[in-house]
Design an enzyme around this catalytic site. Structure first.
Site, PDB file in Angstrom:
ATOM      1  N   HIS A  69       0.841  -1.189   0.000  1.00  0.00           N
ATOM      2  CA  HIS A  69       0.000   0.000   0.000  1.00  0.00           C
ATOM      3  C   HIS A  69       0.883   1.248   0.000  1.00  0.00           C
ATOM      4  O   HIS A  69       2.043   1.208   0.394  1.00  0.00           O
ATOM      5  CB  HIS A  69      -0.926   0.003   1.208  1.00  0.00           C
ATOM      6  CG  HIS A  69      -2.015  -1.014   1.109  1.00  0.00           C
ATOM      7  ND1 HIS A  69      -3.012  -1.109   2.039  1.00  0.00           N
ATOM      8  CD2 HIS A  69      -2.265  -1.980   0.184  1.00  0.00           C
ATOM      9  CE1 HIS A  69      -3.840  -2.086   1.687  1.00  0.00           C
ATOM     10  NE2 HIS A  69      -3.400  -2.635   0.571  1.00  0.00           N
ATOM     11  N   GLU A  71       0.890   3.883   1.888  1.00  0.00           N
ATOM     12  CA  GLU A  71       1.371   4.259   3.216  1.00  0.00           C
ATOM     13  C   GLU A  71       2.584   3.416   3.613  1.00  0.00           C
ATOM     14  O   GLU A  71       3.568   3.936   4.137  1.00  0.00           O
ATOM     15  CB  GLU A  71       0.288   4.059   4.286  1.00  0.00           C
ATOM     16  CG  GLU A  71      -1.025   4.712   3.992  1.00  0.00           C
ATOM     17  CD  GLU A  71      -2.015   3.788   3.300  1.00  0.00           C
ATOM     18  OE1 GLU A  71      -3.179   3.764   3.713  1.00  0.00           O
ATOM     19  OE2 GLU A  71      -1.625   3.098   2.333  1.00  0.00           O
ATOM     20  N   CYS A  97      -5.876   1.020   5.699  1.00  0.00           N
ATOM     21  CA  CYS A  97      -6.393  -0.262   6.170  1.00  0.00           C
ATOM     22  C   CYS A  97      -5.824  -0.534   7.566  1.00  0.00           C
ATOM     23  O   CYS A  97      -4.971   0.211   8.054  1.00  0.00           O
ATOM     24  CB  CYS A  97      -6.002  -1.377   5.199  1.00  0.00           C
ATOM     25  SG  CYS A  97      -4.227  -1.787   5.218  1.00  0.00           S
ATOM     26  N   CYS A 100      -1.897  -0.964   7.584  1.00  0.00           N
ATOM     27  CA  CYS A 100      -1.181   0.305   7.450  1.00  0.00           C
ATOM     28  C   CYS A 100      -1.363   1.162   8.696  1.00  0.00           C
ATOM     29  O   CYS A 100      -0.438   1.868   9.098  1.00  0.00           O
ATOM     30  CB  CYS A 100      -1.651   1.049   6.202  1.00  0.00           C
ATOM     31  SG  CYS A 100      -1.045   0.284   4.666  1.00  0.00           S
TER      32      CYS A 100
END
Length: 139
Positions: A69, A71, A97, A100
């Site tokens: 992801h 992040e 999410c 993260c």
């Protein structure tokens, strides 16, 4: 002061949206910027790890399990530098999410600004539980 922060938040979110365009993912492109003292100290977008093929989805249009992801990419990039994310703000085009969110908490980030809701909202709830300021800025 609040109005100035809101203007900065909107500008950094626009930049994160542009940064998301670097992603090769077809289903969703997400961008992230880590900002500290009005300086961008890291950036990231969703995609495969360095050295892997740039295809995020399999033949059934499902994200491959090793896709990172935005992040996570921004946070791991800062870990390889001489900078610190302690007290920084993370600008991300989609809400984090749960995985993260755990990285955000552990990295010392104190503020998360996001532009759209991810399909599962448990990441935001975890951030709030950790007393991390969470701000929605429409992009």
């Amino acid at each position: 002061m609040h109005d100035k922060q809101t203007l900065l938040d909107k500008r950094y979110m626009r930049m994160a949206r542009i940064w998301a365009e670097n992603s090769y993912c077809k289903r969703r492109q997400v961008g992230a910027l880590l900002v500290k003292d009005k300086m961008i100290i890291s950036d990231g977008y969703n995609g495969t790890p360095s050295g892997f093929e740039n295809n995020c989805e399999d033949d059934n249009n499902v994200s491959k399990p090793y896709v990172l992801h935005a992040e996570a990419n921004a946070i791991t990039k800062i870990a390889r530098s001489n900078n610190s994310s302690e007290g920084a703000t993370l600008y991300v085009t989609a809400s984090p999410c749960i995985e993260c969110a755990k990285l955000i908490i552990q990295s010392g980030i104190k503020r998360v600004v996001y532009g759209e809701n991810y399909r599962i909202m448990d990441g935001l709830e975890l951030l709030k539980r950790a007393d991390i300021e969470v701000v929605f800025v429409e992009i």
